[in-house]
Design a protein around this motif. Structure first.
Motif, PDB file in Angstrom:
ATOM      1  N   VAL A  77       0.784  -1.339  -0.008  1.00  0.00           N
ATOM      2  CA  VAL A  77      -0.019  -0.060   0.062  1.00  0.00           C
ATOM      3  C   VAL A  77       0.812   1.171  -0.044  1.00  0.00           C
ATOM      4  O   VAL A  77       0.170   2.312  -0.152  1.00  0.00           O
ATOM      5  CB  VAL A  77      -0.932   0.232   1.035  1.00  0.00           C
ATOM      6  CG1 VAL A  77      -2.118  -1.125   0.830  1.00  0.00           C
ATOM      7  CG2 VAL A  77      -0.328  -0.170   2.784  1.00  0.00           C
ATOM      8  N   PHE A  78       2.174   1.362   0.270  1.00  0.00           N
ATOM      9  CA  PHE A  78       3.077   2.251   0.286  1.00  0.00           C
ATOM     10  C   PHE A  78       4.397   1.996  -0.178  1.00  0.00           C
ATOM     11  O   PHE A  78       4.889   1.057   0.387  1.00  0.00           O
ATOM     12  CB  PHE A  78       2.892   2.839   1.724  1.00  0.00           C
ATOM     13  CG  PHE A  78       3.611   4.252   2.016  1.00  0.00           C
ATOM     14  CD1 PHE A  78       3.278   5.465   1.749  1.00  0.00           C
ATOM     15  CD2 PHE A  78       4.964   4.026   2.518  1.00  0.00           C
ATOM     16  CE1 PHE A  78       4.121   6.565   1.736  1.00  0.00           C
ATOM     17  CE2 PHE A  78       5.834   5.368   2.616  1.00  0.00           C
ATOM     18  CZ  PHE A  78       5.179   6.673   2.231  1.00  0.00           C
ATOM     19  N   GLU A 102       8.176   4.164  -0.447  1.00  0.00           N
ATOM     20  CA  GLU A 102       9.085   5.183  -0.532  1.00  0.00           C
ATOM     21  C   GLU A 102      10.341   5.201  -0.749  1.00  0.00           C
ATOM     22  O   GLU A 102      11.210   4.200  -0.356  1.00  0.00           O
ATOM     23  CB  GLU A 102       9.151   5.812   1.017  1.00  0.00           C
ATOM     24  CG  GLU A 102       9.398   7.317   1.402  1.00  0.00           C
ATOM     25  CD  GLU A 102       9.523   7.520   2.565  1.00  0.00           C
ATOM     26  OE1 GLU A 102       8.696   8.579   2.997  1.00  0.00           O
ATOM     27  OE2 GLU A 102      10.098   7.131   3.642  1.00  0.00           O
ATOM     28  N   THR A 106      11.458   2.126   1.965  1.00  0.00           N
ATOM     29  CA  THR A 106      10.733   1.827   2.835  1.00  0.00           C
ATOM     30  C   THR A 106       9.394   1.215   2.064  1.00  0.00           C
ATOM     31  O   THR A 106       8.945   1.782   1.186  1.00  0.00           O
ATOM     32  CB  THR A 106      10.153   2.727   3.936  1.00  0.00           C
ATOM     33  OG1 THR A 106      11.198   3.080   4.503  1.00  0.00           O
ATOM     34  CG2 THR A 106       9.353   2.020   4.770  1.00  0.00           C
ATOM     35  N   GLU A 112       5.257  -0.627   2.785  1.00  0.00           N
ATOM     36  CA  GLU A 112       4.492  -0.895   3.528  1.00  0.00           C
ATOM     37  C   GLU A 112       3.343  -1.779   2.982  1.00  0.00           C
ATOM     38  O   GLU A 112       2.933  -1.467   2.036  1.00  0.00           O
ATOM     39  CB  GLU A 112       4.057   0.230   4.165  1.00  0.00           C
ATOM     40  CG  GLU A 112       4.883   1.087   4.721  1.00  0.00           C
ATOM     41  CD  GLU A 112       4.493   2.057   5.954  1.00  0.00           C
ATOM     42  OE1 GLU A 112       3.529   1.770   6.571  1.00  0.00           O
ATOM     43  OE2 GLU A 112       4.803   3.325   5.981  1.00  0.00           O
ATOM     44  N   THR A 154       5.661   4.517  -7.009  1.00  0.00           N
ATOM     45  CA  THR A 154       5.480   5.279  -5.897  1.00  0.00           C
ATOM     46  C   THR A 154       3.896   5.724  -5.902  1.00  0.00           C
ATOM     47  O   THR A 154       3.189   5.914  -4.883  1.00  0.00           O
ATOM     48  CB  THR A 154       6.308   6.395  -5.355  1.00  0.00           C
ATOM     49  OG1 THR A 154       6.541   7.142  -6.694  1.00  0.00           O
ATOM     50  CG2 THR A 154       7.746   6.002  -5.030  1.00  0.00           C
ATOM     51  N   ASP A 155       3.434   5.981  -6.987  1.00  0.00           N
ATOM     52  CA  ASP A 155       2.043   6.360  -7.483  1.00  0.00           C
ATOM     53  C   ASP A 155       0.834   5.198  -7.256  1.00  0.00           C
ATOM     54  O   ASP A 155       0.161   5.364  -6.751  1.00  0.00           O
ATOM     55  CB  ASP A 155       2.001   7.173  -8.749  1.00  0.00           C
ATOM     56  CG  ASP A 155       2.550   8.350  -8.886  1.00  0.00           C
ATOM     57  OD1 ASP A 155       2.557   9.025  -7.655  1.00  0.00           O
ATOM     58  OD2 ASP A 155       2.951   8.753  -9.776  1.00  0.00           O
TER      59      ASP A 155
END
Lengths: 367, 127
Positions: free
Chosen positions: B40-41, B43, B59, B61, B85-86
């Motif tokens: 979901v994430f 970085e 990172t 997630e 990242t999007d």
């Protein structure tokens, strides 16, 4: 030794990813947490929550006894009804949160968290004092299956169960010719049922629910989605959002505490004082304003000062943004709509204080 | 040659693809993605940042938790996969051809790759 529920083999066969949770080897997901989450919000899901504790309290003093260990007024609990309760210590801190069901005169069922069953039993026995009660932990004899979602009622109906029962009620019934106790409760923010069944029947019941649920696109749901569902509904998780140093008032549970209850209970003075005069810390809901995710134990800041800590946080599959609950100092300037910051990997990220629950409970599907 | 035949893998589940001109493509193995579940994430670092072997450079997630990603060899970031990242959930579909994380220019010695494994050996190690 990690414990297994009677449905353990079912989970393995369904290809679940398993994790250790509170000493139990439990399914965290079968396919995808997000997919399972949406299944419960849109259709219906089946959970094995047999790790939870079932303690039967009986005896001629059972009412007075229970009334002395929770802030809720058990004298007002009618036959066949359930009430959300907290087990408090002398300081008003939470030993656990529970649901108490009245099964008959002097006959109660207490359902508690798997992670707290030993502490709960210890505390309950210590508080027996002169009361004539029998505290009977039957956790090892029962399995608990939760059927949750807007179509849960339709599944149970198809299984021959009379679903005509209110939210927070319990009754004995028959599901596919198996004798069960069915309560209309859950931990998802959806309509749903929790079915207590003797271990030996649990596998058949599990299979039958999946079979009858097929028409409604039922899926087995793991603990991962159970956590995201309860977070959207802003339901507390013991160990994250509740602990022995936190009172129900601080946890935002004052709504569950009657102010006029006559009987004394552990922590009553602290709790009533907090209700009247306020608290130093309180639980708030947060909506992250960027893509970052606030998680358990991250620090919360306001105007450059550390004011608290996140207790639960993660993505909301329904809302499409990240949400969290946090305890913060009870500062007047922090209200719904305020912006605070969460420290995530050494950077501050904006979060808006929002109302709980994050996702409103929707009404069950009308027939 | 399939993608996984061309890569070297670390014990912490990053892969390294040699592009031949002292640059490398870095990503996470399918095993890592499978273990994480729904992503979901993500970085990623900035282009130009330099890291040593073993440094946390990104990172990731999942619904349940945040995990750090370590650089398998020392290098300077020359490109990042901004599309990811999007839409980090794309990693659940493909973590190789489209789902690489960063490209680096190696700054260390080739001996840094000694502890990396061929994909087949990496898979065996997991069992």
């Amino acid at each position: 030794m990690t414990k297994e529920t009677y449905l353990h083999d079912k989970h393995i066969k369904l290809g679940a990813k398993m994790v250790d949770f509170a000493g139990w080897h439990m399914p965290v997901q079968y396919t995808s947490i997000i997919e399972e989450h949406k299944t419960v919000r849109e259709n219906v899901g089946l959970f094995d929550v047999s790790h939870m504790g079932e303690v039967f309290v009986s005896g001629k003093d059972s009412l007075d006894y229970l009334n002395s260990i929770v802030p809720q007024d058990i004298t007002k609990l009618n036959f066949g009804k359930a009430v959300y309760c907290q087990l408090t210590n002398k300081n008003g801190g939470l030993i656990d949160d529970l649901i108490i069901y009245k099964l008959g005169i002097n006959d109660y069922l207490v359902i508690c968290n798997a992670s707290r069953i030993d502490e709960d039993l210890n505390w309950m026995v210590r508080n027996k004092r002169g009361f004539d009660v029998k505290i009977d932990n039957q956790s090892h004899n029962y399995s608990l299956l939760a059927v949750q979602g807007p179509k849960a009622e339709l599944v149970l109906k198809d299984m021959g169960y009379d679903t005509n029962q209110e939210s927070f009620s319990i009754k004995a019934g028959t599901v596919c010719e198996m004798k069960v106790l069915v309560s209309r409760t859950g931990y998802t923010g959806e309509d749903g049922f929790e079915i207590l069944v003797e271990n030996e029947h649990s596998e058949v019941l599990w299979d039958k629910i999946l079979e009858y649920g097929k028409n409604y696109n039922i899926k087995p749901i793991g603990l991962g989605a159970r956590d995201t569902l309860r977070l959207e509904a802003a339901l507390h998780l013991y160990g994250n959002d509740l602990d022995e140093n936190t009172t129900p008032v601080e946890a935002g549970l004052s709504w569950s505490i009657p102010k006029e209850k006559q009987a004394d209970y552990n922590g009553k003075d602290v709790i009533l004082n907090q209700i009247q005069n306020g608290v130093e810390k309180r639980l708030i809901g947060l909506k992250m304003l960027d893509k970052s995710i606030a998680r358990h134990e991250y620090d919360v800041y306001f105007e450059g000062e550390k004011i608290g800590t996140v207790t639960s946080g993660g993505p909301s599959p329904i809302l499409g943004y990240n949400i969290a609950m946090a305890y913060v100092k009870n500062i007047k300037n922090i209200c719904i709509g305020s912006t605070v910051q969460v420290m995530i990997r050494e950077k501050l990220h904006d979060a808006e204080v929002v109302k709980r629950p994050f996702v409103q409970k929707r009404n069950k599907i009308k027939m | 040659m399939s993608f996984t035949e061309k890569i070297l893998c670390s014990k912490s589940h990053e892969y390294l693809l040699d592009n031949g001109d002292n640059t490398y493509t870095i990503g996470l193995t399918d095993y890592a993605i499978e273990q994480l579940g729904d992503i979901v994430f993500l970085e990623l670092p900035e282009v130009g940042q330099e890291f040593s072997k073993g440094d946390t450079f990104a990172t990731i997630e999942s619904v349940k938790a945040a995990s750090e990603i370590y650089l398998p060899i020392s290098g300077k970031i020359i490109e990042i996969n901004e599309e990811l990242t999007d839409a980090p959930e794309k990693l659940n579909e493909d973590c190789y051809e489209q789902g690489w994380l960063v490209k680096i220019e190696a700054t260390g010695d080739e001996s840094e790759q000694n502890d990396l494994m061929e994909y087949e050996d990496y898979k065996e190690e997991l069992e």
